[in-house]
Design a protein around this motif. Sequence first.
Motif, PDB file in Angstrom:
ATOM      1  N   LEU A  83     -16.168  -1.473  16.391  1.00 59.24           N
ATOM      2  CA  LEU A  83     -16.884  -1.741  15.139  1.00 59.24           C
ATOM      3  C   LEU A  83     -16.697  -0.590  14.156  1.00 59.24           C
ATOM      4  CD1 LEU A  83     -18.807  -3.581  13.559  1.00 59.24           C
ATOM      5  CD2 LEU A  83     -20.723  -2.337  14.595  1.00 59.24           C
ATOM      6  N   TYR A  84     -16.755   0.634  14.653  1.00 61.69           N
ATOM      7  CA  TYR A  84     -16.559   1.789  13.776  1.00 61.69           C
ATOM      8  C   TYR A  84     -15.163   1.771  13.150  1.00 61.69           C
ATOM      9  CZ  TYR A  84     -15.874   6.568  12.191  1.00 61.69           C
ATOM     10  OH  TYR A  84     -15.574   7.661  11.414  1.00 61.69           O
ATOM     11  N   THR A  85     -14.149   1.513  13.959  1.00 58.39           N
ATOM     12  CA  THR A  85     -12.769   1.514  13.473  1.00 58.39           C
ATOM     13  C   THR A  85     -12.559   0.473  12.383  1.00 58.39           C
ATOM     14  OG1 THR A  85     -11.951   2.277  15.619  1.00 58.39           O
ATOM     15  CG2 THR A  85     -10.361   1.217  14.150  1.00 58.39           C
ATOM     16  N   GLU A  86     -13.170  -0.695  12.546  1.00 61.33           N
ATOM     17  CA  GLU A  86     -12.978  -1.768  11.575  1.00 61.33           C
ATOM     18  C   GLU A  86     -13.903  -1.648  10.373  1.00 61.33           C
ATOM     19  OE1 GLU A  86     -13.400  -5.398  13.726  1.00 61.33           O
ATOM     20  OE2 GLU A  86     -11.553  -5.125  14.890  1.00 61.33           O
ATOM     21  N   LEU A  87     -15.080  -1.055  10.589  1.00 58.44           N
ATOM     22  CA  LEU A  87     -16.076  -1.010   9.522  1.00 58.44           C
ATOM     23  C   LEU A  87     -15.875   0.151   8.558  1.00 58.44           C
ATOM     24  CD1 LEU A  87     -18.491  -2.785   8.838  1.00 58.44           C
ATOM     25  CD2 LEU A  87     -19.946  -1.243  10.172  1.00 58.44           C
ATOM     26  N   LYS A  88     -15.360   1.267   9.060  1.00 57.52           N
ATOM     27  CA  LYS A  88     -15.236   2.475   8.226  1.00 57.52           C
ATOM     28  C   LYS A  88     -14.398   2.235   6.966  1.00 57.52           C
ATOM     29  CE  LYS A  88     -15.443   7.007   7.405  1.00 57.52           C
ATOM     30  NZ  LYS A  88     -16.684   7.739   7.138  1.00 57.52           N
ATOM     31  N   PRO A  89     -13.161   1.722   7.062  1.00 57.33           N
ATOM     32  CA  PRO A  89     -12.378   1.514   5.831  1.00 57.33           C
ATOM     33  C   PRO A  89     -13.006   0.490   4.900  1.00 57.33           C
ATOM     34  CG  PRO A  89     -11.249   0.577   7.737  1.00 57.33           C
ATOM     35  CD  PRO A  89     -12.375   1.383   8.270  1.00 57.33           C
ATOM     36  N   ALA A  90     -13.665  -0.541   5.455  1.00 56.18           N
ATOM     37  CA  ALA A  90     -14.308  -1.540   4.608  1.00 56.18           C
ATOM     38  C   ALA A  90     -15.469  -0.921   3.831  1.00 56.18           C
ATOM     39  CB  ALA A  90     -14.808  -2.701   5.468  1.00 56.18           C
ATOM     40  N   TYR A  91     -16.224  -0.059   4.508  1.00 58.83           N
ATOM     41  CA  TYR A  91     -17.340   0.630   3.846  1.00 58.83           C
ATOM     42  C   TYR A  91     -16.832   1.534   2.728  1.00 58.83           C
ATOM     43  CZ  TYR A  91     -21.281   3.874   3.305  1.00 58.83           C
ATOM     44  OH  TYR A  91     -22.292   4.644   2.800  1.00 58.83           O
ATOM     45  N   GLN A  92     -15.761   2.274   2.988  1.00 55.83           N
ATOM     46  CA  GLN A  92     -15.189   3.142   1.963  1.00 55.83           C
ATOM     47  C   GLN A  92     -14.704   2.325   0.773  1.00 55.83           C
ATOM     48  OE1 GLN A  92     -15.353   6.317   1.763  1.00 55.83           O
ATOM     49  NE2 GLN A  92     -16.112   6.745   3.810  1.00 55.83           N
ATOM     50  N   GLN A  93     -14.133   1.154   1.040  1.00 52.83           N
ATOM     51  CA  GLN A  93     -13.669   0.305  -0.048  1.00 52.83           C
ATOM     52  C   GLN A  93     -14.826  -0.213  -0.889  1.00 52.83           C
ATOM     53  OE1 GLN A  93     -10.410  -0.347  -1.016  1.00 52.83           O
ATOM     54  NE2 GLN A  93     -11.557  -1.099  -2.782  1.00 52.83           N
ATOM     55  N   ILE A  94     -15.931  -0.531  -0.246  1.00 51.03           N
ATOM     56  CA  ILE A  94     -17.118  -0.974  -0.981  1.00 51.03           C
ATOM     57  C   ILE A  94     -17.601   0.137  -1.909  1.00 51.03           C
ATOM     58  CG2 ILE A  94     -19.571  -1.560  -0.746  1.00 51.03           C
ATOM     59  CD1 ILE A  94     -18.820  -3.049   1.836  1.00 51.03           C
ATOM     60  N   LEU A  95     -17.673   1.362  -1.391  1.00 47.02           N
ATOM     61  CA  LEU A  95     -18.117   2.486  -2.212  1.00 47.02           C
ATOM     62  C   LEU A  95     -17.180   2.716  -3.384  1.00 47.02           C
ATOM     63  CD1 LEU A  95     -19.254   5.130   0.449  1.00 47.02           C
ATOM     64  CD2 LEU A  95     -20.654   3.465  -0.797  1.00 47.02           C
ATOM     65  N   THR A  96     -15.869   2.659  -3.108  1.00 52.51           N
ATOM     66  CA  THR A  96     -14.887   2.886  -4.169  1.00 52.51           C
ATOM     67  C   THR A  96     -14.983   1.804  -5.243  1.00 52.51           C
ATOM     68  OG1 THR A  96     -13.370   3.975  -2.632  1.00 52.51           O
ATOM     69  CG2 THR A  96     -12.423   3.104  -4.670  1.00 52.51           C
ATOM     70  N   VAL A 119       1.771  13.432 -10.171  1.00 52.06           N
ATOM     71  CA  VAL A 119       1.486  13.166  -8.766  1.00 52.06           C
ATOM     72  C   VAL A 119      -0.025  13.274  -8.567  1.00 52.06           C
ATOM     73  CG1 VAL A 119       1.914  13.889  -6.376  1.00 52.06           C
ATOM     74  CG2 VAL A 119       3.724  14.136  -8.100  1.00 52.06           C
ATOM     75  N   TRP A 120      -0.595  12.393  -7.738  1.00 50.67           N
ATOM     76  CA  TRP A 120      -2.022  12.466  -7.462  1.00 50.67           C
ATOM     77  C   TRP A 120      -2.298  11.981  -6.045  1.00 50.67           C
ATOM     78  CZ3 TRP A 120       0.255   9.025 -10.832  1.00 50.67           C
ATOM     79  CH2 TRP A 120       0.163   7.663 -10.533  1.00 50.67           C
ATOM     80  N   ARG A 121      -3.492  12.318  -5.552  1.00 49.59           N
ATOM     81  CA  ARG A 121      -3.896  11.868  -4.224  1.00 49.59           C
ATOM     82  C   ARG A 121      -4.124  10.358  -4.258  1.00 49.59           C
ATOM     83  NH1 ARG A 121      -7.681  15.456  -5.103  1.00 49.59           N
ATOM     84  NH2 ARG A 121      -9.389  14.070  -4.556  1.00 49.59           N
ATOM     85  N   THR A 122      -3.487   9.659  -3.356  1.00 50.77           N
ATOM     86  CA  THR A 122      -3.557   8.203  -3.346  1.00 50.77           C
ATOM     87  C   THR A 122      -4.990   7.711  -3.213  1.00 50.77           C
ATOM     88  OG1 THR A 122      -1.359   8.126  -2.348  1.00 50.77           O
ATOM     89  CG2 THR A 122      -2.689   6.134  -2.191  1.00 50.77           C
ATOM     90  N   ASP A 123      -5.799   8.397  -2.405  1.00 50.45           N
ATOM     91  CA  ASP A 123      -7.168   7.937  -2.169  1.00 50.45           C
ATOM     92  C   ASP A 123      -8.155   8.446  -3.206  1.00 50.45           C
ATOM     93  OD1 ASP A 123      -7.340  10.597  -1.514  1.00 50.45           O
ATOM     94  OD2 ASP A 123      -8.121  10.301   0.503  1.00 50.45           O
ATOM     95  N   ALA A 124      -7.657   9.094  -4.270  1.00 51.81           N
ATOM     96  CA  ALA A 124      -8.562   9.658  -5.275  1.00 51.81           C
ATOM     97  C   ALA A 124      -8.250   9.142  -6.680  1.00 51.81           C
ATOM     98  CB  ALA A 124      -8.486  11.185  -5.244  1.00 51.81           C
ATOM     99  N   GLU A 125      -7.657   7.960  -6.754  1.00 51.21           N
ATOM    100  CA  GLU A 125      -7.340   7.382  -8.061  1.00 51.21           C
ATOM    101  C   GLU A 125      -8.610   6.830  -8.704  1.00 51.21           C
ATOM    102  OE1 GLU A 125      -4.647   3.692  -9.674  1.00 51.21           O
ATOM    103  OE2 GLU A 125      -3.759   5.041  -8.172  1.00 51.21           O
TER     104      GLU A 125
END
Length: 292
Positions: free
Chosen positions: A64-77, A271-277
């Motif tokens: 659950l952690y492995t699958e939920l973590k990226p989804a949660y980050q996407q919601i925040l973003t 150039v920029w950090r991909t996860d910080a756009e």
Amino acid sequence: MELRDIEIFLTLSEELHFGRTAERLHVTQARVSQSIAKQERRIGGSLFRRTSRRVELTSIGARLYTELKPAYQQILTSTRTAAETARGIHGTLTIGTMGALYHILTTTNAEFRGRHPAAELDFVEIQPTAPFAELRSGEVDLALLWLPVRESDLTVGQVMSERPVVAMIGSGHPLAKRSSIRMEDFGDYEVPWSSRPLPKYYEEALIPFHTPSGRPVRRGTKVSTWQETLIAVSAGEVIQAIQAEAADYYPWPGVIYLPIDDAPMGRWAFVWRTDAETPLLRAYIESAGNVA
């Protein structure tokens, strides 16, 4: 599952300690326990294995952690992006450049400020010996770097300048009497050596490790800043292949710039950090594209 309960589960999965989780989220330990118990009832299985000495994820919890973590980050973003869009483009964008390269952004800066008057631009100098450091530390949001950049965590955007590389040589050096040189000449002399490790492909784009015929190009004086490079070249210790913009912005006593007949192209790009756009960063890139 409510967003707060997801946050509690993810935090406990990382801390594996109810007390530290409560402290990190500014809630009570009872609130953490209640949230986890509620989630376990809903799922129908244990998420954590608890003993008097330790807390650890069960196999269900780990998945659950492995699958939920990226989804949660996407919601925040996504939520943050929506809020920023609703408020319009504002805030401060920090851009890293190497020395006077700031000047090639003058038109882009004017375009951006005209379109987004509520936004601000700050500039930070980046050293050639550590081109990615400020990006990865978060000190800068966007950097103007020479290409190629092949880093898995970085995105390459708009090319802002493209000119042949030139040779930077001390005025008393034997090559200084010539009107131009070739890349093969680098096999006869030493070039500077970065005091900090650079990706080999990145260093080689400017200072090759071998001449076209395969002769090694020897590394000599170690340098950690652009000023140290200028000093070493003016002293005749080394020669340097350098972006053509250096000749525009850095006339230096005892240093001359010569064309290289078979020089590679020197290209500068954002150039920029991909996860910080962010919308602010994208707005600046759009302005750069309009200018280019």
